[in-house]
Design a protein around this motif. Sequence first.
Motif, short mmCIF file in Angstrom:
data_model
loop_
_atom_site.label_atom_id
_atom_site.label_comp_id
_atom_site.label_asym_id
_atom_site.label_seq_id
_atom_site.Cartn_x
_atom_site.Cartn_y
_atom_site.Cartn_z
N ASP A 270 0.83 -1.20 0.00
CA ASP A 270 0.00 0.00 0.00
C ASP A 270 0.87 1.27 0.00
O ASP A 270 2.05 1.20 0.32
N PRO A 271 0.30 2.42 -0.27
CA PRO A 271 -1.12 2.67 -0.53
C PRO A 271 -1.50 2.62 -2.01
O PRO A 271 -2.63 2.90 -2.35
N TYR A 272 -0.54 2.30 -2.89
CA TYR A 272 -0.83 2.31 -4.33
C TYR A 272 -0.80 0.89 -4.88
O TYR A 272 0.20 0.19 -4.74
N LEU A 273 -1.91 0.47 -5.51
CA LEU A 273 -1.89 -0.81 -6.20
C LEU A 273 -0.82 -0.77 -7.29
O LEU A 273 0.02 -1.67 -7.38
N PHE A 274 -0.84 0.26 -8.12
CA PHE A 274 0.20 0.47 -9.12
C PHE A 274 1.05 1.67 -8.70
O PHE A 274 0.51 2.77 -8.48
N ASN A 275 2.35 1.47 -8.57
CA ASN A 275 3.28 2.57 -8.29
C ASN A 275 3.84 3.06 -9.61
O ASN A 275 4.48 2.30 -10.34
N CYS A 276 3.59 4.32 -9.93
CA CYS A 276 3.98 4.88 -11.22
C CYS A 276 5.28 5.67 -11.08
O CYS A 276 5.37 6.60 -10.26
N LYS A 277 6.25 5.30 -11.89
CA LYS A 277 7.58 5.88 -11.75
C LYS A 277 7.64 7.33 -12.26
O LYS A 277 8.64 8.01 -12.04
N ASN A 278 6.59 7.79 -12.93
CA ASN A 278 6.56 9.19 -13.37
C ASN A 278 5.95 10.10 -12.32
O ASN A 278 5.76 11.29 -12.55
N ASP A 279 5.62 9.54 -11.15
CA ASP A 279 5.11 10.32 -10.02
C ASP A 279 6.19 10.31 -8.94
O ASP A 279 6.60 9.23 -8.50
N PRO A 280 6.68 11.48 -8.49
CA PRO A 280 7.81 11.49 -7.55
C PRO A 280 7.56 10.69 -6.27
O PRO A 280 8.44 9.97 -5.81
N GLU A 281 6.36 10.81 -5.69
CA GLU A 281 6.09 10.09 -4.45
C GLU A 281 6.03 8.59 -4.67
O GLU A 281 6.64 7.81 -3.93
N GLN A 282 5.32 8.18 -5.71
CA GLN A 282 5.21 6.75 -5.98
C GLN A 282 6.55 6.16 -6.42
O GLN A 282 6.88 5.01 -6.08
N ARG A 283 7.34 6.94 -7.13
CA ARG A 283 8.67 6.46 -7.55
C ARG A 283 9.56 6.22 -6.34
O ARG A 283 10.31 5.23 -6.29
N ALA A 284 9.47 7.09 -5.34
CA ALA A 284 10.27 6.92 -4.13
C ALA A 284 9.87 5.65 -3.39
O ALA A 284 10.72 4.90 -2.89
N ILE A 285 8.55 5.39 -3.31
CA ILE A 285 8.08 4.17 -2.66
C ILE A 285 8.55 2.94 -3.42
O ILE A 285 9.10 1.99 -2.85
N TRP A 286 8.35 2.95 -4.73
CA TRP A 286 8.76 1.83 -5.58
C TRP A 286 10.25 1.54 -5.43
O TRP A 286 10.66 0.39 -5.23
N GLU A 287 11.06 2.57 -5.49
CA GLU A 287 12.51 2.36 -5.47
C GLU A 287 12.98 1.90 -4.10
O GLU A 287 13.86 1.02 -4.00
N ALA A 288 12.41 2.43 -3.03
CA ALA A 288 12.80 1.99 -1.68
C ALA A 288 12.47 0.51 -1.50
O ALA A 288 13.28 -0.27 -0.98
N GLU A 289 11.28 0.12 -1.90
CA GLU A 289 10.88 -1.28 -1.76
C GLU A 289 11.69 -2.18 -2.68
O GLU A 289 12.10 -3.29 -2.29
N ARG A 290 11.94 -1.72 -3.90
CA ARG A 290 12.74 -2.52 -4.83
C ARG A 290 14.15 -2.74 -4.28
O ARG A 290 14.70 -3.85 -4.37
N ARG A 291 14.74 -1.70 -3.71
CA ARG A 291 16.08 -1.85 -3.14
C ARG A 291 16.10 -2.85 -2.00
O ARG A 291 17.02 -3.67 -1.88
N ALA A 292 15.07 -2.81 -1.15
CA ALA A 292 15.02 -3.74 -0.02
C ALA A 292 14.85 -5.17 -0.51
O ALA A 292 15.50 -6.10 0.00
N ILE A 293 13.98 -5.38 -1.50
CA ILE A 293 13.77 -6.72 -2.05
C ILE A 293 15.04 -7.22 -2.71
O ILE A 293 15.46 -8.38 -2.52
N ARG A 294 15.67 -6.36 -3.47
CA ARG A 294 16.91 -6.75 -4.15
C ARG A 294 18.00 -7.08 -3.14
O ARG A 294 18.76 -8.04 -3.32
N PHE A 295 18.07 -6.33 -2.04
CA PHE A 295 19.07 -6.60 -1.01
C PHE A 295 18.84 -7.98 -0.40
O PHE A 295 19.79 -8.75 -0.18
N ALA A 296 17.57 -8.32 -0.15
CA ALA A 296 17.27 -9.65 0.39
C ALA A 296 17.64 -10.74 -0.61
O ALA A 296 18.23 -11.76 -0.24
#
Length: 503
Positions: A270-296
């Motif tokens: 949450d809070p976005y079903l689709f995180n859009c990389k052309n939106d600054p807030e959603q891009r920050a959420i997407w990238e933070a989560e992607r980094r954590a998943i990639r680190f794992a």
Amino acid sequence: MMQKLKRLVAPLSTVTLAVGLLAGAAYPAASAETPAGAMQNYVVLYKANGVSESSLKSVAAAGGTVVHSYPEIGVAIVKSDRAGFGPALKARDGSVQGAASTAALGVALGDSGADDAAQAPVAPGEPAPGNDNLSALQWDMDQIQAPAARALNGGSASVVVGDIDTGLDYTHPDLAPNVDFGKSVSCVGGVPNQSPSAWMDDNGHGTHTAGTIAAAKNGIGMVGVAPNVKIAGIKAGNADGFFYPEAIVCSFMWAAAQGIQVTNNSYFADPYLFNCKNDPEQRAIWEAERRAIRFAQQSGTTVVAAQGNFSDDLAHPTRDVMSPDNYTPVSREISNACAVVPVEVAGVIGVTANGNKGFKSYYSSYGVGSADVVAPGGDRRLQVTPAAVNGRVLSTWPASAPCAASLKVVDAGAAYCYLQGTSMASPHVAGIAALVVSTGVTNPGAVSARISGTADGVACPDTAMYAPFPSASNGAPQVCQGGTGNNGFYGKGQVNALRAIGG
């Protein structure tokens, strides 16, 4: 606020309700602005994989308090009650790539209690033959040859599956023998809390998924796919079923630090079903989560995730009518620049759901490139059979959580409940991943390749049966693209536990 698991992950009424919203609801513009004085969590993303001392000081100067930082991936979880905190921090600190608000959740400062842990050697798995009292009701296990697989290898006690969910009921007699208390945690709020009361399941969803993965072979109830492995409850979803970014980042960083070999993820972040990389807030959420998943993943964790319950083609998204789901949703046009977390993160094993007739479940989302395999999730509309008398999947359930009388089973005083959804499909694959790791195959890429390479290919079905169930997001009909060896409905095919372990 509507409970998100009832809308999105909980499988009983998801599609019916979602389609109703699509057809008849109006969607006024959402207001994500936080009024002054309301405490709110932020995910702060830095441009580099690091969080400097000066950056932490900038947080304080901008009116925030650092809840937890992850310098390994350049992410900090921050709380602030100052209006406009995100832009103020970005203006003050040039190293900040983005600062995204999540939800007004209270958090407590404290030590994470996590120590760096390398992946430990895996002891050979032990057989777990035979049945428990409710095994005859487990059509889902028979469908993927799980009983035959565990008769040869029921998993190793040195393998731990982290079930990133709403916690788990560690008192349930089918789970208690396998719960790893030392690696279980609550990440709700963004701060690891190992108190068992913190990660106790207050929803039911996490207990259900945990049972499918690792319910013990102990003479009562049901048997999980990998009944000899350990299960760690990683609570990321609150009682309402919301999985916020700070909890997702915390969960994957915890799994990496604890050397957890597999995680199951039956949710979208949450809070976005689709995180859009052309939106600054959603891009920050997407990238933070992607980094954590990639680190794992780089730390040795195989990540398995549910595809979603909206009949959406994730390969061709055009509209999102459900985000942000913790405010009033706004209907918005989207594209492939938008993605669902975690299932569309690279390297994650994406799982669609099928029923007892072998067809994709009517509600299951799908898509070429995001769907890797299919597993039993249940289907109460199209695939009720003599074996699957209500179409759904049976698993462990907290005695205190509500379950309809017609769907509840009790054995030796323990509760079990029938549910359906891609949430139920994903843990079957996580259990198979645990069995594969128990054979000595530990690299996440190799585990994924073994699972998809031993799946039983399934051809695209006649999609006319799905006509009453169009996409809940854009109303598009469900279309299966690809051949028997790889298509959008089934990926490489239905998982086969016996073949995956070399049986």
